[in-house]
Design a protein around this motif. Sequence first.
Motif, mmCIF file in Angstrom:
data_model
loop_
_atom_site.group_PDB
_atom_site.id
_atom_site.type_symbol
_atom_site.label_atom_id
_atom_site.label_comp_id
_atom_site.label_asym_id
_atom_site.label_seq_id
_atom_site.Cartn_x
_atom_site.Cartn_y
_atom_site.Cartn_z
ATOM 1 N N ILE A 178 0.873 -1.167 0.000
ATOM 2 C CA ILE A 178 0.000 0.000 0.000
ATOM 3 C C ILE A 178 0.914 1.222 0.000
ATOM 4 N N THR A 179 0.900 1.952 -1.099
ATOM 5 C CA THR A 179 1.807 3.084 -1.254
ATOM 6 C C THR A 179 1.083 4.395 -0.972
ATOM 7 N N PHE A 180 1.710 5.212 -0.134
ATOM 8 C CA PHE A 180 1.229 6.557 0.197
ATOM 9 C C PHE A 180 2.241 7.561 -0.329
ATOM 10 N N ASP A 181 1.865 8.346 -1.309
ATOM 11 C CA ASP A 181 2.693 9.469 -1.784
ATOM 12 C C ASP A 181 1.904 10.723 -1.465
ATOM 13 N N VAL A 182 2.371 11.474 -0.467
ATOM 14 C CA VAL A 182 1.541 12.518 0.132
ATOM 15 C C VAL A 182 2.377 13.751 0.451
ATOM 16 N N GLY A 183 1.688 14.883 0.603
ATOM 17 C CA GLY A 183 2.374 16.108 0.974
ATOM 18 C C GLY A 183 1.383 17.199 1.328
ATOM 19 N N VAL A 184 1.844 18.151 2.121
ATOM 20 C CA VAL A 184 1.038 19.309 2.495
ATOM 21 C C VAL A 184 1.851 20.577 2.234
ATOM 22 N N LYS A 185 1.161 21.712 2.279
ATOM 23 C CA LYS A 185 1.810 23.011 2.172
ATOM 24 C C LYS A 185 1.662 23.756 3.498
ATOM 25 N N VAL A 186 2.738 24.373 3.934
ATOM 26 C CA VAL A 186 2.718 25.271 5.084
ATOM 27 C C VAL A 186 3.428 26.555 4.665
ATOM 28 N N ASN A 187 2.739 27.682 4.836
ATOM 29 C CA ASN A 187 3.278 28.980 4.392
ATOM 30 C C ASN A 187 3.704 28.930 2.928
ATOM 31 N N GLY A 188 2.965 28.177 2.134
ATOM 32 C CA GLY A 188 3.211 28.104 0.706
ATOM 33 C C GLY A 188 4.205 27.047 0.280
ATOM 34 N N TYR A 189 4.937 26.447 1.225
ATOM 35 C CA TYR A 189 6.014 25.527 0.876
ATOM 36 C C TYR A 189 5.602 24.073 1.076
ATOM 37 N N CYS A 190 6.035 23.250 0.121
ATOM 38 C CA CYS A 190 5.539 21.881 0.007
ATOM 39 C C CYS A 190 6.407 20.875 0.748
ATOM 40 N N CYS A 191 5.760 19.801 1.142
ATOM 41 C CA CYS A 191 6.430 18.571 1.565
ATOM 42 C C CYS A 191 6.041 17.482 0.575
ATOM 43 N N ASP A 192 6.960 16.569 0.306
ATOM 44 C CA ASP A 192 6.687 15.446 -0.600
ATOM 45 C C ASP A 192 7.359 14.213 -0.021
ATOM 46 N N MET A 193 6.572 13.198 0.337
ATOM 47 C CA MET A 193 7.140 11.993 0.933
ATOM 48 C C MET A 193 6.312 10.776 0.541
#
Length: 372
Positions: free
Chosen positions: A227-242
């Motif tokens: 089960i693969t999770f490729d997810v990310g959020v933005k905080v103050n406009g800047y992204c996370c990718d994991m």
Amino acid sequence: MKKASYRNRMQKLREKLAAGPLDTLWIIQPQNRRYLSGFKAEDGQLTESSGSLLITKTASLLLTDSRYTTEAETEAVDFEVITLKKRLADGLPDLLARLGTKKLGFEENHVTWGLHQELTKRLKKLSPPVRLFPLKGLVEDLRQVKDKDEVRAMQASSNLMSAILAEIFPNLKRGLTEKQIAWQIEGLAREGGADGLAFPSIVASGPNSALPHAVPTDRRIRAAEPITFDVGVKVNGYCCDMTRTIFLDGASPKFKKIYRTVRQAQLAALKQIRPGVKSTIPDSTARRIIRDAGFGDYFGHSLGHGVGLATHEGPRLGPEKPVELKEGMVVTDEPGIYLPRQGGVRLEEMVLIEKNGARVLTKDDHFYDFDE
């Protein structure tokens, strides 16, 4: 973001402007616009813009319409905000004449052919006429090396995303659908204070995990499958990718081997991500490990990419077009193996390149140590 950060960026851009043949830059791309001015509004679609920037050696104009005037005046404090009362193609020529523009550089990947054609005709009629010159990567190159404010924002987005997965994974159970899990992730992101998702969450189970950019479906997750999770959020406009690939109630011998191989490739590549190294080297390191394990035909994408205001930006860690990695860049390390119609494994960390190597920003530690 501090005012000094925007002023430093504008200074670097103006140094580039002074060194070239152009007298005015027209910045349209939303992330570039925000990077230089602080104006946060996004564009709803290709043919609908919330604003653009005109920059000369001495002038800084932000062009927008009445929907965004207040936000622009509040956020882009070092820019003169011009509220256009007519279409951009109608209002731009007068502003360029005011600036004394003769050579206008525009972002070639962010102007439609129709707008380009219309402006070309109108600008030829000015006295003196204004010539259009295509630009590619001018601001994007500046964005590759992050300052301290940017790193703090990306660490915050990484911490939030890691915390979300730490809440999701212990509560997974057979029978939940990919869509249900994706909605849980989005809800936790909003509750956690994110601006929003960095991109639509990928939750892909079983054979769907063989699709690198799978879209969540009504398929229910099962035991002993990837089960693969490729997810990310933005905080103050800047992204996370994991990305993490997990298994409920164990994995088959085949997928244990695949997982071990991907993790080995990821860790080996991580050691190569440091200042002065060509971007092709970490990719070739990971690719060699995957190939030697017999899965070379099943790793089709590049090892990684830069992250910042956009989820995908420079530099690219791939087998072609080497560039030198620099301190301050933030990149992903995400090898994968995908067996069509069977399943796949991808593991992704987002890292900051520091003087002595890469520092992992994504703190979730849901990894397996499958014995051989």
